[in-house]
Design an enzyme around this catalytic site. Structure first.
Site, PDB file in Angstrom:
ATOM      1  N   HIS A 289       1.099  -1.208  -0.185  1.00 42.44           N
ATOM      2  CA  HIS A 289      -0.314   0.078  -0.556  1.00 42.44           C
ATOM      3  C   HIS A 289       0.871   1.338  -0.235  1.00 42.44           C
ATOM      4  O   HIS A 289       0.807   2.820   0.544  1.00 42.44           O
ATOM      5  CB  HIS A 289      -0.824  -0.166   1.295  1.00 42.44           C
ATOM      6  CG  HIS A 289      -2.135   0.510   0.922  1.00 42.44           C
ATOM      7  ND1 HIS A 289      -2.818  -0.643   0.683  1.00 42.44           N
ATOM      8  CD2 HIS A 289      -2.828   1.915   1.464  1.00 42.44           C
ATOM      9  CE1 HIS A 289      -4.154   0.760   1.062  1.00 42.44           C
ATOM     10  NE2 HIS A 289      -3.692   2.120   0.692  1.00 42.44           N
ATOM     11  N   GLY A 322       6.373   1.937  -4.572  1.00 41.06           N
ATOM     12  CA  GLY A 322       7.538   2.603  -5.033  1.00 41.06           C
ATOM     13  C   GLY A 322       7.949   2.944  -6.803  1.00 41.06           C
ATOM     14  O   GLY A 322       9.138   3.140  -6.493  1.00 41.06           O
ATOM     15  N   ARG A 324       8.855   4.205  -9.423  1.00 39.09           N
ATOM     16  CA  ARG A 324       9.170   6.027  -9.327  1.00 39.09           C
ATOM     17  C   ARG A 324       9.896   6.667 -10.875  1.00 39.09           C
ATOM     18  O   ARG A 324       9.069   7.333 -11.651  1.00 39.09           O
ATOM     19  CB  ARG A 324       9.950   7.358  -8.977  1.00 39.09           C
ATOM     20  CG  ARG A 324       9.617   6.814  -7.172  1.00 39.09           C
ATOM     21  CD  ARG A 324       8.294   7.720  -6.888  1.00 39.09           C
ATOM     22  NE  ARG A 324       7.170   7.871  -5.799  1.00 39.09           N
ATOM     23  CZ  ARG A 324       6.788   7.065  -5.578  1.00 39.09           C
ATOM     24  NH1 ARG A 324       6.482   6.119  -5.617  1.00 39.09           N
ATOM     25  NH2 ARG A 324       5.764   6.536  -4.296  1.00 39.09           N
TER      26      ARG A 324
HETATM   27  C1  FNR Z   1      -3.097   4.829  -1.828  1.00 40.03           C
HETATM   28  N1  FNR Z   1      -3.981   3.701  -2.587  1.00 40.03           N
HETATM   29  C2  FNR Z   1      -4.853   3.060  -2.432  1.00 40.03           C
HETATM   30  N2  FNR Z   1      -4.847   1.613  -2.026  1.00 40.03           N
HETATM   31  C3  FNR Z   1      -6.649   0.768  -2.813  1.00 40.03           C
HETATM   32  O1  FNR Z   1      -6.720  -0.230  -2.453  1.00 40.03           O
HETATM   33  N3  FNR Z   1      -7.554   2.100  -2.462  1.00 40.03           N
HETATM   34  C4  FNR Z   1      -7.334   3.507  -1.741  1.00 40.03           C
HETATM   35  O2  FNR Z   1      -7.870   3.822  -1.782  1.00 40.03           O
HETATM   36  C5  FNR Z   1      -6.255   4.208  -1.884  1.00 40.03           C
HETATM   37  N4  FNR Z   1      -5.836   5.432  -1.652  1.00 40.03           N
HETATM   38  C6  FNR Z   1      -4.932   5.761  -1.736  1.00 40.03           C
HETATM   39  C7  FNR Z   1      -4.191   7.399  -1.239  1.00 40.03           C
HETATM   40  C8  FNR Z   1      -3.291   7.586  -1.634  1.00 40.03           C
HETATM   41  C9  FNR Z   1      -3.331   9.250  -1.014  1.00 40.03           C
HETATM   42  C10 FNR Z   1      -1.825   7.157  -1.642  1.00 40.03           C
HETATM   43  C11 FNR Z   1      -0.793   7.718  -1.784  1.00 40.03           C
HETATM   44  C12 FNR Z   1      -2.121   5.708  -1.889  1.00 40.03           C
HETATM   45  C13 FNR Z   1      -2.483   3.080  -2.077  1.00 40.03           C
HETATM   46  C14 FNR Z   1      -1.890   2.470  -3.976  1.00 40.03           C
HETATM   47  O3  FNR Z   1      -3.158   1.270  -4.674  1.00 40.03           O
HETATM   48  C15 FNR Z   1      -1.076   1.820  -4.100  1.00 40.03           C
HETATM   49  O4  FNR Z   1      -0.855   0.464  -3.508  1.00 40.03           O
HETATM   50  C16 FNR Z   1       0.296   2.442  -3.999  1.00 40.03           C
HETATM   51  O5  FNR Z   1       0.328   4.467  -3.438  1.00 40.03           O
HETATM   52  C17 FNR Z   1       1.594   2.380  -4.405  1.00 40.03           C
HETATM   53  O6  FNR Z   1       2.574   2.735  -3.997  1.00 40.03           O
HETATM   54  P1  FNR Z   1       3.183   4.044  -4.536  1.00 40.03           P
HETATM   55  O7  FNR Z   1       3.551   4.300  -6.132  1.00 40.03           O
HETATM   56  O8  FNR Z   1       2.227   5.283  -4.289  1.00 40.03           O
HETATM   57  O9  FNR Z   1       4.520   4.169  -4.346  1.00 40.03           O
END
Ligand code: FNR
Length: 396
Positions: A289, A322, A324
């Site tokens: 996540h 992660g 980027r």
């Molecule tokens: C998320 N993520 C997420 N995952 C999910 O299944 N439902 C959701 O509503 C959310 N909401 C959410 C909000 C924000 C602000 C972030 C940053 C992340 C997790 C997202 O789907 C994913 O797993 C991560 O963002 C991946 O990591 P990186 O690419 O941000 O490093």
């Protein structure tokens, strides 16, 4: 092309393609609450940082004098061909980052043929509660998937899933790692809990089954709109309720979703990957996540190879947390992921200039993947494999 565009484009929507500067620009452009919620990890952010260190440990070994043109980034997932191995991660409460919100990101994805994964925690819900033709998010063709925060109440789950199906969502992504919110000091410090004030609950609030249950619980004509706080609590209790579900309950989701693919998001252990394969789902997303849930959890890249070895022949294994740069994408693919999800960077773009910003970030990442794949000596995604990687402990 992207180089020439960058050199000739006069006023660009965003001035950088550098991931670190992008984060800095977003910090300057957004409200402190919105930025911290978007940027932050759980706890002391150890897992969030480890996600990046895990990528640094792997180095690629490029090959020379090979045919790398025309490059083909396409991948096949669940029998369908997608233009590239990149998917937009489900990100909740996008209206907290920019008014363009989900609609803007969905548009950016559509322009680049990147599948858009619609979060349960979304504010944008274009379907009037009375309409029988849900659209969830407009303009998100060609491909949209639906991410579920799995409600306790099966009636509500059934209603959400039937709307997602009618709206054309092709794949169901069930997020397993967020049955309760993690300890997030940044949000506690800025006093931001979007779900508590109605943000991001639109999908639930406009659901007729949820509305009926709310009215029953709070008396007669009680409308969600008249009591956002109570409705938020009720909805949050449904979707962040603690351990409400077990592996065997996946049979219920299969019944409700039918034969379209189901993917479990948030798998980090080999044991759970094997249970997922036995449970009859179609795929998993190896993910922590983005370091936002259990701080101290292992970087998802660290677990990816073992999980691919254990279940890669039975499940479509995807990856996030992660990513980027273009070479990050290639590393995850070479370790066996069939596709990757990208989260924060695209939403930094959204936060800076809305739809155009999100599109700029996605287009830049796609160009970077394309160029880096050529430099690595590969023409197609299928050519990427572990012989192109070396793990080196000194990082850098
Ligand atoms: C998320 N993520 C997420 N995952 C999910 O299944 N439902 C959701 O509503 C959310 N909401 C959410 C909000 C924000 C602000 C972030 C940053 C992340 C997790 C997202 O789907 C994913 O797993 C991560 O963002 C991946 O990591 P990186 O690419 O941000 O490093």
């Amino acid at each position: 092309d992207i180089y020439f565009q960058a050199l000739t484009a006069g006023k660009k929507p965003i001035t950088t393609t550098d991931p670190n500067k992008l984060e800095q620009q977003a910090r300057e452009a957004m409200s402190p609450q919105g930025f911290n919620y978007l940027f932050g990890g759980a706890g002391e952010q150890a897992t969030m940082h480890a996600n990046r260190l895990a990528f640094r440990q792997w180095k690629v070994i490029p090959r020379m004098l090979r045919d790398t043109l025309p490059r083909n980034l396409s991948v096949k997932l669940f029998g369908k061909t997608y233009d590239s191995p990149i998917l937009m991660a489900p990100i909740g409460v996008q209206s907290a980052y920019h008014a363009d919100a989900e609609t803007g990101v969905a548009k950016a994805c559509a322009a680049l043929n990147v599948p858009f994964i619609y979060s349960t925690a979304s504010k944008t819900e274009t379907r009037p509660p009375t309409s029988s033709a849900p659209t969830l998010v407009p303009d998100s063709k060609p491909s949209r998937w639906f991410q579920l925060y799995w409600p306790v109440d099966d009636d509500i789950t059934a209603s959400l899933l039937s709307r997602a199906r009618v709206a054309g969502c092709e794949v169901l992504v069930v997020t397993l790692d967020t049955f309760t919110m993690a300890w997030r000091p940044l949000d506690l410090d800025t006093g931001f809990l979007p779900f508590a004030v109605g943000e991001g609950n639109a999908l639930g609030f406009s659901d007729s089954v949820f509305r009926q249950k709310f009215a029953d619980k709070f008396g007669g004509e009680a409308a969600v709109e008249d009591n956002i706080l109570a409705a938020s609590r009720y909805w949050a209790g449904e979707v962040f309720s603690g351990h409400a579900h077990k592996w065997e309950d996946l049979a219920t989701l299969r019944k409700l979703w039918g034969d379209r693919p189901i993917v479990l998001k948030g798998v980090l252990s080999v044991e759970d990957a094997v249970l997922a394969a036995r449970s009859g789902v179609d795929g998993i997303i190896v993910s922590n996540h983005g370091g936002r849930q259990l701080d101290g959890a292992v970087p998802s890249l660290e677990m990816l190879p073992e999980i691919v070895d254990a279940v890669g022949d039975r499940l479509t294994v995807m990856f996030d947390s992660g990513i980027r740069t273009g070479v990050d994408v290639l590393k995850a693919l070479a370790l066996g992921a069939k596709a990757v999800l990208v989260g924060r960077p695209v939403i930094y773009g959204l936060g800076i200039t809305g739809t155009e910003g999100a599109k700029h970030v996605l287009a830049s990442l796609l160009a970077d993947v394309d160029q880096s794949m050529g430099l690595l000596g590969a023409q197609t995604v299928a050519e990427l494999n572990r012989s192109m990687l070396r793990k080196i402990s000194y990082g850098g």
